[in-house]
Design a protein around this motif. Structure first.
Motif, PDB file in Angstrom:
ATOM      1  N   ALA A   3     -41.144 -41.226 -66.328  1.00  0.00           N
ATOM      2  CA  ALA A   3     -41.274 -40.402 -67.466  1.00  0.00           C
ATOM      3  C   ALA A   3     -42.947 -40.030 -67.936  1.00  0.00           C
ATOM      4  CB  ALA A   3     -40.609 -41.143 -68.557  1.00  0.00           C
ATOM      5  N   SER A   4     -43.588 -40.039 -66.921  1.00  0.00           N
ATOM      6  CA  SER A   4     -45.027 -39.582 -67.012  1.00  0.00           C
ATOM      7  C   SER A   4     -45.063 -38.557 -67.598  1.00  0.00           C
ATOM      8  CB  SER A   4     -45.894 -39.722 -66.126  1.00  0.00           C
ATOM      9  OG  SER A   4     -45.989 -40.835 -65.430  1.00  0.00           O
ATOM     10  N   ILE A   5     -44.187 -37.487 -67.315  1.00  0.00           N
ATOM     11  CA  ILE A   5     -43.786 -36.330 -67.579  1.00  0.00           C
ATOM     12  C   ILE A   5     -42.343 -36.071 -67.809  1.00  0.00           C
ATOM     13  CG2 ILE A   5     -43.372 -35.454 -65.358  1.00  0.00           C
ATOM     14  CD1 ILE A   5     -44.251 -32.656 -66.089  1.00  0.00           C
ATOM     15  N   PRO A   6     -41.861 -35.852 -68.935  1.00  0.00           N
ATOM     16  CA  PRO A   6     -40.506 -36.025 -69.666  1.00  0.00           C
ATOM     17  C   PRO A   6     -39.364 -35.092 -69.005  1.00  0.00           C
ATOM     18  CG  PRO A   6     -41.795 -35.014 -71.462  1.00  0.00           C
ATOM     19  CD  PRO A   6     -42.768 -35.508 -69.996  1.00  0.00           C
ATOM     20  N   GLN A   7     -39.787 -33.847 -68.561  1.00  0.00           N
ATOM     21  CA  GLN A   7     -38.714 -33.103 -68.154  1.00  0.00           C
ATOM     22  C   GLN A   7     -38.767 -33.074 -66.634  1.00  0.00           C
ATOM     23  OE1 GLN A   7     -41.369 -31.887 -69.310  1.00  0.00           O
ATOM     24  NE2 GLN A   7     -42.181 -29.926 -68.552  1.00  0.00           N
ATOM     25  N   ASP A   8     -37.708 -32.699 -66.093  1.00  0.00           N
ATOM     26  CA  ASP A   8     -37.668 -32.560 -64.484  1.00  0.00           C
ATOM     27  C   ASP A   8     -38.278 -33.780 -63.753  1.00  0.00           C
ATOM     28  OD1 ASP A   8     -36.457 -30.128 -64.898  1.00  0.00           O
ATOM     29  OD2 ASP A   8     -38.323 -29.104 -64.912  1.00  0.00           O
ATOM     30  N   VAL A   9     -38.036 -35.045 -64.282  1.00  0.00           N
ATOM     31  CA  VAL A   9     -38.719 -36.215 -63.637  1.00  0.00           C
ATOM     32  C   VAL A   9     -38.122 -36.369 -62.473  1.00  0.00           C
ATOM     33  CG1 VAL A   9     -39.681 -37.101 -65.867  1.00  0.00           C
ATOM     34  CG2 VAL A   9     -37.265 -37.636 -64.933  1.00  0.00           C
ATOM     35  N   PHE A  10     -37.024 -36.133 -61.991  1.00  0.00           N
ATOM     36  CA  PHE A  10     -36.402 -36.342 -60.856  1.00  0.00           C
ATOM     37  C   PHE A  10     -36.695 -35.197 -59.702  1.00  0.00           C
ATOM     38  CE2 PHE A  10     -33.552 -38.396 -63.758  1.00  0.00           C
ATOM     39  CZ  PHE A  10     -34.193 -39.564 -63.889  1.00  0.00           C
ATOM     40  N   SER A  11     -37.571 -34.121 -59.950  1.00  0.00           N
ATOM     41  CA  SER A  11     -37.175 -33.067 -58.903  1.00  0.00           C
ATOM     42  C   SER A  11     -38.297 -33.342 -58.127  1.00  0.00           C
ATOM     43  CB  SER A  11     -37.784 -31.714 -59.630  1.00  0.00           C
ATOM     44  OG  SER A  11     -39.295 -31.754 -60.049  1.00  0.00           O
ATOM     45  N   ALA A  12     -37.934 -32.603 -56.640  1.00  0.00           N
ATOM     46  CA  ALA A  12     -38.620 -33.002 -55.563  1.00  0.00           C
ATOM     47  C   ALA A  12     -40.174 -32.158 -55.480  1.00  0.00           C
ATOM     48  CB  ALA A  12     -38.131 -32.210 -54.297  1.00  0.00           C
ATOM     49  N   GLU A  13     -40.263 -31.101 -56.483  1.00  0.00           N
ATOM     50  CA  GLU A  13     -41.828 -30.753 -56.561  1.00  0.00           C
ATOM     51  C   GLU A  13     -42.478 -31.578 -57.342  1.00  0.00           C
ATOM     52  OE1 GLU A  13     -38.401 -27.601 -55.929  1.00  0.00           O
ATOM     53  OE2 GLU A  13     -38.730 -29.296 -57.366  1.00  0.00           O
ATOM     54  N   SER A  56     -37.664 -38.990 -53.208  1.00  0.00           N
ATOM     55  CA  SER A  56     -37.808 -38.361 -52.018  1.00  0.00           C
ATOM     56  C   SER A  56     -38.342 -39.414 -50.972  1.00  0.00           C
ATOM     57  CB  SER A  56     -38.574 -37.187 -52.204  1.00  0.00           C
ATOM     58  OG  SER A  56     -39.840 -37.538 -52.597  1.00  0.00           O
ATOM     59  N   GLY A  57     -38.499 -40.691 -51.224  1.00  0.00           N
ATOM     60  CA  GLY A  57     -39.012 -41.604 -50.336  1.00  0.00           C
ATOM     61  C   GLY A  57     -40.459 -41.901 -50.247  1.00  0.00           C
ATOM     62  N   SER A  58     -41.232 -41.708 -51.176  1.00  0.00           N
ATOM     63  CA  SER A  58     -42.619 -42.081 -51.183  1.00  0.00           C
ATOM     64  C   SER A  58     -42.988 -43.383 -51.098  1.00  0.00           C
ATOM     65  CB  SER A  58     -43.492 -41.481 -52.557  1.00  0.00           C
ATOM     66  OG  SER A  58     -42.868 -41.980 -53.554  1.00  0.00           O
ATOM     67  N   GLN A  71     -37.707 -53.717 -39.848  1.00  0.00           N
ATOM     68  CA  GLN A  71     -37.324 -53.601 -41.249  1.00  0.00           C
ATOM     69  C   GLN A  71     -35.990 -52.833 -41.401  1.00  0.00           C
ATOM     70  OE1 GLN A  71     -40.634 -51.182 -43.047  1.00  0.00           O
ATOM     71  NE2 GLN A  71     -41.993 -52.460 -42.266  1.00  0.00           N
ATOM     72  N   ARG A  72     -35.214 -53.255 -42.290  1.00  0.00           N
ATOM     73  CA  ARG A  72     -33.916 -52.613 -42.569  1.00  0.00           C
ATOM     74  C   ARG A  72     -34.072 -52.103 -44.090  1.00  0.00           C
ATOM     75  NH1 ARG A  72     -30.241 -55.052 -44.992  1.00  0.00           N
ATOM     76  NH2 ARG A  72     -30.677 -57.080 -44.014  1.00  0.00           N
ATOM     77  N   TRP A  73     -34.244 -50.916 -44.597  1.00  0.00           N
ATOM     78  CA  TRP A  73     -34.226 -50.228 -45.868  1.00  0.00           C
ATOM     79  C   TRP A  73     -32.920 -49.863 -46.288  1.00  0.00           C
ATOM     80  CZ3 TRP A  73     -38.752 -49.282 -48.737  1.00  0.00           C
ATOM     81  CH2 TRP A  73     -39.903 -49.718 -48.198  1.00  0.00           C
ATOM     82  N   ARG A  74     -32.491 -50.167 -47.568  1.00  0.00           N
ATOM     83  CA  ARG A  74     -31.518 -49.501 -48.383  1.00  0.00           C
ATOM     84  C   ARG A  74     -32.139 -48.695 -49.423  1.00  0.00           C
ATOM     85  NH1 ARG A  74     -28.395 -54.400 -49.618  1.00  0.00           N
ATOM     86  NH2 ARG A  74     -27.483 -53.941 -47.825  1.00  0.00           N
ATOM     87  N   LEU A  75     -31.712 -47.403 -49.315  1.00  0.00           N
ATOM     88  CA  LEU A  75     -32.453 -46.477 -50.265  1.00  0.00           C
ATOM     89  C   LEU A  75     -31.408 -46.096 -51.323  1.00  0.00           C
ATOM     90  CD1 LEU A  75     -34.380 -44.110 -47.841  1.00  0.00           C
ATOM     91  CD2 LEU A  75     -35.367 -46.179 -48.982  1.00  0.00           C
ATOM     92  N   VAL A  76     -31.717 -46.300 -52.572  1.00  0.00           N
ATOM     93  CA  VAL A  76     -30.807 -45.914 -53.690  1.00  0.00           C
ATOM     94  C   VAL A  76     -31.234 -44.842 -54.612  1.00  0.00           C
ATOM     95  CG1 VAL A  76     -29.468 -47.037 -55.193  1.00  0.00           C
ATOM     96  CG2 VAL A  76     -29.974 -48.321 -53.220  1.00  0.00           C
ATOM     97  N   ASP A  77     -30.413 -43.989 -54.830  1.00  0.00           N
ATOM     98  CA  ASP A  77     -30.866 -42.937 -55.837  1.00  0.00           C
ATOM     99  C   ASP A  77     -29.639 -42.023 -56.155  1.00  0.00           C
ATOM    100  OD1 ASP A  77     -33.898 -41.712 -56.645  1.00  0.00           O
ATOM    101  OD2 ASP A  77     -32.185 -40.225 -57.038  1.00  0.00           O
ATOM    102  N   LEU A  83     -32.464 -37.906 -51.452  1.00  0.00           N
ATOM    103  CA  LEU A  83     -32.001 -38.647 -50.374  1.00  0.00           C
ATOM    104  C   LEU A  83     -32.087 -38.100 -49.126  1.00  0.00           C
ATOM    105  CD1 LEU A  83     -29.154 -40.843 -51.821  1.00  0.00           C
ATOM    106  CD2 LEU A  83     -31.245 -41.573 -51.430  1.00  0.00           C
ATOM    107  N   VAL A  84     -31.824 -37.179 -48.838  1.00  0.00           N
ATOM    108  CA  VAL A  84     -32.047 -36.327 -47.644  1.00  0.00           C
ATOM    109  C   VAL A  84     -33.311 -36.251 -47.386  1.00  0.00           C
ATOM    110  CG1 VAL A  84     -31.864 -33.868 -46.797  1.00  0.00           C
ATOM    111  CG2 VAL A  84     -29.902 -34.689 -47.968  1.00  0.00           C
ATOM    112  N   HIS A  85     -34.256 -36.008 -48.210  1.00  0.00           N
ATOM    113  CA  HIS A  85     -35.536 -35.725 -48.018  1.00  0.00           C
ATOM    114  C   HIS A  85     -36.167 -37.162 -47.536  1.00  0.00           C
ATOM    115  CE1 HIS A  85     -36.880 -31.946 -49.509  1.00  0.00           C
ATOM    116  NE2 HIS A  85     -36.125 -31.991 -50.780  1.00  0.00           N
ATOM    117  N   ALA A  86     -35.651 -38.309 -48.112  1.00  0.00           N
ATOM    118  CA  ALA A  86     -35.939 -39.778 -47.913  1.00  0.00           C
ATOM    119  C   ALA A  86     -35.684 -40.153 -46.437  1.00  0.00           C
ATOM    120  CB  ALA A  86     -35.466 -40.635 -48.929  1.00  0.00           C
ATOM    121  N   ARG A  87     -34.429 -39.582 -46.047  1.00  0.00           N
ATOM    122  CA  ARG A  87     -33.720 -39.977 -44.784  1.00  0.00           C
ATOM    123  C   ARG A  87     -34.709 -39.140 -43.778  1.00  0.00           C
ATOM    124  NH1 ARG A  87     -30.026 -42.350 -42.108  1.00  0.00           N
ATOM    125  NH2 ARG A  87     -28.849 -43.226 -43.891  1.00  0.00           N
TER     126      ARG A  87
END
Length: 292
Positions: A3-13, A56-58, A71-77, A83-87
């Motif tokens: 929430a450093s920026i309050p709108q569109d916080v989950f967007s890939a951009e 997106s997996g940063s 390593q075995r990663w479990r990614l949750v979002d 998640l497609v980007h992260a995979r």
């Protein structure tokens, strides 16, 4: 997530815009403590790592090559597209020894906290998440990690502070900036769908709950510094100002004209290379005291 920026916080951009600065700001000392924690674990089975709110997996991209393997990663979002980007990113990554990392993804909300998401993990990680979460959710997470004997590496949690910087890197504190920052800090506590949000109190609340649960806790300040006149950072600085303005208007809609004038003036200052921005964050590493 953040929430450093309050709108569109989950967007890939937005996530792409902040990723380079995130990597530069993170605490390498605390990453090293996470490496030590895993190195002390028994070898054999892959190290289980759960990334909560992975976006997106940063986090995966930063940590995979620095942590021991396998390593075995479990990614949750909650966002299937992220998640497609992260995979896709994870398919190209290697661990510290050069071996591919294994991935599984879970598309779901983080609320309520599900202990099964943490099953078989050695390390729980999250980045830019805890300003959005509620105290009760954090308590559930910490209780689950304590029960499983897991360590946590929680990075880039905003602490509610931000300010403009002059050309020499000194803070600029004008009354209108302080007023907007106060409104933004209030806005941070709004329910983002996960309960009353911790906002900038997140790092302190995290540390206190972990200590009370018997964890050792180490923490480092990891602020963003966007330099005045740096064209490569201008887009991020402008997005931050716009986000702070929008949050302030939601708190005081009758002050739209005054807040709009503040936004336009600060955007012009950034565009002219007169001002940069700093945003406060903290990283935290915690591990169970009985296994320390």
């Amino acid at each position: 997530m953040s929430a450093s920026i309050p709108q569109d916080v989950f967007s890939a951009e937005w996530l792409a815009l902040r990723e380079e600065l995130d990597a530069r700001s993170r605490s390498h000392r605390l990453t090293g403590l996470a490496v030590d924690w895993l190195d002390k674990r028994s070898a054999g089975a892959p190290y289980g790592i759960v990334d909560l709110g992975c976006g997106s997996g940063s986090n995966l991209g930063f940590l995979a090559s620095r942590l021991p393997g396998p390593q075995r990663w479990r990614l949750v979002d909650h966002d299937a597209q992220l998640l497609v980007h992260a995979r896709r990113r994870g398919a190209l990554l290697r661990d510290r020894a050069g071996s591919r990392v294994a991935l599984e993804t879970h598309c779901r909300s983080l609320s309520p906290m599900d202990r099964e998401l943490l099953a078989d993990a050695d390390l729980v990680v999250a980045s830019a998440l805890f300003d959005l979460m509620s105290r009760s959710w954090v308590e559930s997470l910490v209780a689950a990690c304590a029960g499983h004997g897991q360590a946590l590496l929680l990075t880039l949690s905003v602490d509610g502070d931000w300010a403009f910087l002059d050309r020499h890197g000194a803070r600029v504190e004008e009354s209108e900036d302080i007023a907007v920052r106060t409104l933004f800090q209030t806005h941070q506590h709004r329910d983002k769908g996960l309960g009353p949000a911790l906002g900038g109190e997140g790092p302190a609340v995290l540390a206190s709950i972990l200590l009370a649960a018997g964890f050792w806790v180490e923490s480092d300040a990891t602020p963003w510094h966007l330099t005045a006149g740096d064209a490569t950072q201008r887009g991020l600085a402008e997005a931050l100002v716009t986000g702070w303005h929008d949050a302030a208007i939601e708190e005081t809609p009758t002050q739209a004209a005054r807040l709009g004038a503040w936004r336009d003036r600060r955007l012009a200052d950034i565009d002219a290379g007169e001002l940069g921005v700093t945003v406060g964050h903290r990283d935290l590493f915690a591990w169970p005291a009985e296994r320390g």
